[in-house]
Write a protein that holds these residues in place. Structure first.
Motif, PDB file in Angstrom:
ATOM      1  N   MET A   1      -5.642   4.077  -0.238  1.00 21.32           N
ATOM      2  CA  MET A   1      -4.854   4.223   0.982  1.00 21.32           C
ATOM      3  C   MET A   1      -3.654   3.278   0.920  1.00 21.32           C
ATOM      4  SD  MET A   1      -6.029   3.695   4.934  1.00 21.32           S
ATOM      5  CE  MET A   1      -6.208   5.378   5.478  1.00 21.32           C
ATOM      6  N   ALA A   2      -2.549   3.701   1.486  1.00 25.29           N
ATOM      7  CA  ALA A   2      -1.334   2.889   1.509  1.00 25.29           C
ATOM      8  C   ALA A   2      -1.540   1.645   2.364  1.00 25.29           C
ATOM      9  CB  ALA A   2      -0.179   3.714   2.060  1.00 25.29           C
ATOM     10  N   ASP A   3      -0.726   0.636   2.085  1.00 30.45           N
ATOM     11  CA  ASP A   3      -0.796  -0.602   2.861  1.00 30.45           C
ATOM     12  C   ASP A   3      -0.084  -0.450   4.197  1.00 30.45           C
ATOM     13  OD1 ASP A   3      -2.246  -1.991   0.960  1.00 30.45           O
ATOM     14  OD2 ASP A   3      -0.467  -2.806  -0.016  1.00 30.45           O
ATOM     15  N   LEU A   4      -0.495  -1.295   5.129  1.00 30.91           N
ATOM     16  CA  LEU A   4       0.098  -1.360   6.460  1.00 30.91           C
ATOM     17  C   LEU A   4       1.142  -2.469   6.462  1.00 30.91           C
ATOM     18  CD1 LEU A   4      -0.021  -0.823   9.606  1.00 30.91           C
ATOM     19  CD2 LEU A   4      -1.703  -2.680   9.661  1.00 30.91           C
ATOM     20  N   HIS A   5       2.352  -2.179   6.937  1.00 38.88           N
ATOM     21  CA  HIS A   5       3.359  -3.235   7.070  1.00 38.88           C
ATOM     22  C   HIS A   5       3.110  -3.956   8.390  1.00 38.88           C
ATOM     23  CE1 HIS A   5       6.889  -5.498   6.194  1.00 38.88           C
ATOM     24  NE2 HIS A   5       7.287  -5.315   7.443  1.00 38.88           N
ATOM     25  N   PHE A   6       2.954  -5.281   8.326  1.00 47.53           N
ATOM     26  CA  PHE A   6       2.612  -6.114   9.482  1.00 47.53           C
ATOM     27  C   PHE A   6       3.674  -7.180   9.686  1.00 47.53           C
ATOM     28  CE2 PHE A   6       0.298 -10.194  10.554  1.00 47.53           C
ATOM     29  CZ  PHE A   6       0.255  -9.975  11.920  1.00 47.53           C
ATOM     30  N   GLU A   7       4.135  -7.290  10.934  1.00 46.17           N
ATOM     31  CA  GLU A   7       5.064  -8.364  11.295  1.00 46.17           C
ATOM     32  C   GLU A   7       4.537  -9.079  12.524  1.00 46.17           C
ATOM     33  OE1 GLU A   7       9.068  -6.884  11.712  1.00 46.17           O
ATOM     34  OE2 GLU A   7       9.310  -6.842   9.523  1.00 46.17           O
ATOM     35  N   LEU A   8       4.600 -10.422  12.473  1.00 44.89           N
ATOM     36  CA  LEU A   8       4.222 -11.272  13.599  1.00 44.89           C
ATOM     37  C   LEU A   8       5.451 -12.065  13.991  1.00 44.89           C
ATOM     38  CD1 LEU A   8       2.214 -12.604  15.546  1.00 44.89           C
ATOM     39  CD2 LEU A   8       1.568 -14.147  13.670  1.00 44.89           C
ATOM     40  N   VAL A   9       5.858 -11.905  15.258  1.00 47.54           N
ATOM     41  CA  VAL A   9       7.090 -12.516  15.750  1.00 47.54           C
ATOM     42  C   VAL A   9       6.784 -13.327  17.003  1.00 47.54           C
ATOM     43  CG1 VAL A   9       9.445 -12.051  16.536  1.00 47.54           C
ATOM     44  CG2 VAL A   9       8.359 -10.502  14.902  1.00 47.54           C
ATOM     45  N   THR A  10       7.360 -14.530  17.087  1.00 44.60           N
ATOM     46  CA  THR A  10       7.310 -15.345  18.301  1.00 44.60           C
ATOM     47  C   THR A  10       8.749 -15.503  18.791  1.00 44.60           C
ATOM     48  OG1 THR A  10       7.568 -17.466  17.169  1.00 44.60           O
ATOM     49  CG2 THR A  10       5.299 -16.640  17.454  1.00 44.60           C
ATOM     50  N   PRO A  11       8.942 -16.058  19.986  1.00 44.85           N
ATOM     51  CA  PRO A  11      10.319 -16.261  20.450  1.00 44.85           C
ATOM     52  C   PRO A  11      11.145 -17.146  19.508  1.00 44.85           C
ATOM     53  CG  PRO A  11       8.815 -16.441  22.292  1.00 44.85           C
ATOM     54  CD  PRO A  11       7.969 -16.360  21.041  1.00 44.85           C
ATOM     55  N   GLU A  12      10.470 -18.002  18.744  1.00 41.84           N
ATOM     56  CA  GLU A  12      11.179 -18.917  17.851  1.00 41.84           C
ATOM     57  C   GLU A  12      11.594 -18.286  16.530  1.00 41.84           C
ATOM     58  OE1 GLU A  12       8.001 -20.010  19.141  1.00 41.84           O
ATOM     59  OE2 GLU A  12       9.127 -20.762  20.856  1.00 41.84           O
ATOM     60  N   LYS A  13      10.684 -17.438  15.941  1.00 42.97           N
ATOM     61  CA  LYS A  13      10.995 -16.909  14.612  1.00 42.97           C
ATOM     62  C   LYS A  13      10.029 -15.815  14.183  1.00 42.97           C
ATOM     63  CE  LYS A  13       8.297 -20.464  12.242  1.00 42.97           C
ATOM     64  NZ  LYS A  13       8.300 -21.489  11.242  1.00 42.97           N
ATOM     65  N   LEU A  14      10.365 -15.182  13.079  1.00 43.53           N
ATOM     66  CA  LEU A  14       9.484 -14.242  12.403  1.00 43.53           C
ATOM     67  C   LEU A  14       8.495 -15.067  11.588  1.00 43.53           C
ATOM     68  CD1 LEU A  14       8.761 -11.343  11.406  1.00 43.53           C
ATOM     69  CD2 LEU A  14      10.459 -11.698   9.603  1.00 43.53           C
ATOM     70  N   VAL A  20      -0.382  -5.409   4.311  1.00 42.48           N
ATOM     71  CA  VAL A  20      -1.791  -5.807   4.363  1.00 42.48           C
ATOM     72  C   VAL A  20      -2.659  -4.555   4.402  1.00 42.48           C
ATOM     73  CG1 VAL A  20      -1.240  -7.969   5.552  1.00 42.48           C
ATOM     74  CG2 VAL A  20      -1.829  -5.951   6.894  1.00 42.48           C
ATOM     75  N   HIS A  21      -3.965  -4.738   4.303  1.00 37.22           N
ATOM     76  CA  HIS A  21      -4.894  -3.611   4.392  1.00 37.22           C
ATOM     77  C   HIS A  21      -5.125  -3.222   5.853  1.00 37.22           C
ATOM     78  CE1 HIS A  21      -8.193  -0.937   3.485  1.00 37.22           C
ATOM     79  NE2 HIS A  21      -8.936  -1.575   4.377  1.00 37.22           N
ATOM     80  N   MET A  22      -5.398  -4.231   6.707  1.00 38.07           N
ATOM     81  CA  MET A  22      -5.725  -3.982   8.109  1.00 38.07           C
ATOM     82  C   MET A  22      -5.482  -5.248   8.915  1.00 38.07           C
ATOM     83  SD  MET A  22      -9.366  -2.743   9.822  1.00 38.07           S
ATOM     84  CE  MET A  22     -10.290  -4.219   9.440  1.00 38.07           C
ATOM     85  N   VAL A  23      -5.230  -5.074  10.218  1.00 36.61           N
ATOM     86  CA  VAL A  23      -5.130  -6.199  11.150  1.00 36.61           C
ATOM     87  C   VAL A  23      -5.998  -5.860  12.362  1.00 36.61           C
ATOM     88  CG1 VAL A  23      -3.603  -7.613  12.592  1.00 36.61           C
ATOM     89  CG2 VAL A  23      -2.773  -6.725  10.401  1.00 36.61           C
ATOM     90  N   GLY A  33      -8.539  -2.413  15.618  1.00 37.96           N
ATOM     91  CA  GLY A  33      -8.092  -2.522  14.232  1.00 37.96           C
ATOM     92  C   GLY A  33      -6.999  -1.517  13.948  1.00 37.96           C
ATOM     93  N   VAL A  34      -6.043  -1.927  13.115  1.00 35.41           N
ATOM     94  CA  VAL A  34      -4.932  -1.053  12.741  1.00 35.41           C
ATOM     95  C   VAL A  34      -4.882  -0.945  11.223  1.00 35.41           C
ATOM     96  CG1 VAL A  34      -2.439  -0.666  12.860  1.00 35.41           C
ATOM     97  CG2 VAL A  34      -3.619  -1.773  14.777  1.00 35.41           C
ATOM     98  N   LEU A  35      -4.961   0.278  10.739  1.00 34.96           N
ATOM     99  CA  LEU A  35      -4.812   0.599   9.321  1.00 34.96           C
ATOM    100  C   LEU A  35      -3.527   1.402   9.139  1.00 34.96           C
ATOM    101  CD1 LEU A  35      -8.452   1.834   8.772  1.00 34.96           C
ATOM    102  CD2 LEU A  35      -7.446  -0.101   7.558  1.00 34.96           C
ATOM    103  N   ALA A  36      -3.089   1.553   7.895  1.00 32.54           N
ATOM    104  CA  ALA A  36      -1.924   2.397   7.608  1.00 32.54           C
ATOM    105  C   ALA A  36      -2.189   3.799   8.137  1.00 32.54           C
ATOM    106  CB  ALA A  36      -1.661   2.434   6.112  1.00 32.54           C
ATOM    107  N   GLY A  37      -1.187   4.437   8.722  1.00 31.82           N
ATOM    108  CA  GLY A  37      -1.320   5.781   9.235  1.00 31.82           C
ATOM    109  C   GLY A  37      -1.869   5.872  10.651  1.00 31.82           C
TER     110      GLY A  37
END
Length: 87
Positions: A1-14, A20-23, A33-37
């Motif tokens: 299975m394809a990877d999941l693109h994950f971004e974590l952002v706060t008011p200060e920065k990325l 990743v596989h899952m979050v 839980g979030v997987l690709a697709g």
């Protein structure tokens, strides 16, 4: 299975931008839980722990978040947290 693109952002920065596989996210209605697709989805998140999986059974990071929002779309998962720190 394809990877999941994950971004974590706060008011200060990325804080994170990685594939990743899952979050697992602490939503106000319960953890999810979030997987690709994953279907498009938005949720308010509660203070708690994000679990980032690099493989099906491998937690590569635990990140404490303080409230915010999560959005899943065709590009991946973006978490907009009020504050975040490694758990």
């Amino acid at each position: 299975m394809a990877d999941l693109h994950f971004e974590l952002v706060t008011p200060e920065k990325l804080l994170r931008s990685e594939d990743v596989h899952m979050v697992v996210v602490p939503g106000t209605e319960g953890d999810f839980g979030v997987l690709a697709g994953h279907a498009p989805f938005m949720s308010v998140i509660r203070s708690g722990e994000l679990q980032v999986y690099s493989g099906p059974n491998t937690v590569s990071a635990r990140i404490h978040v303080e409230g915010g929002f999560a959005e899943v779309n065709e590009k991946g998962l973006t978490v907009l947290a009020e504050a975040a720190s490694d758990a």
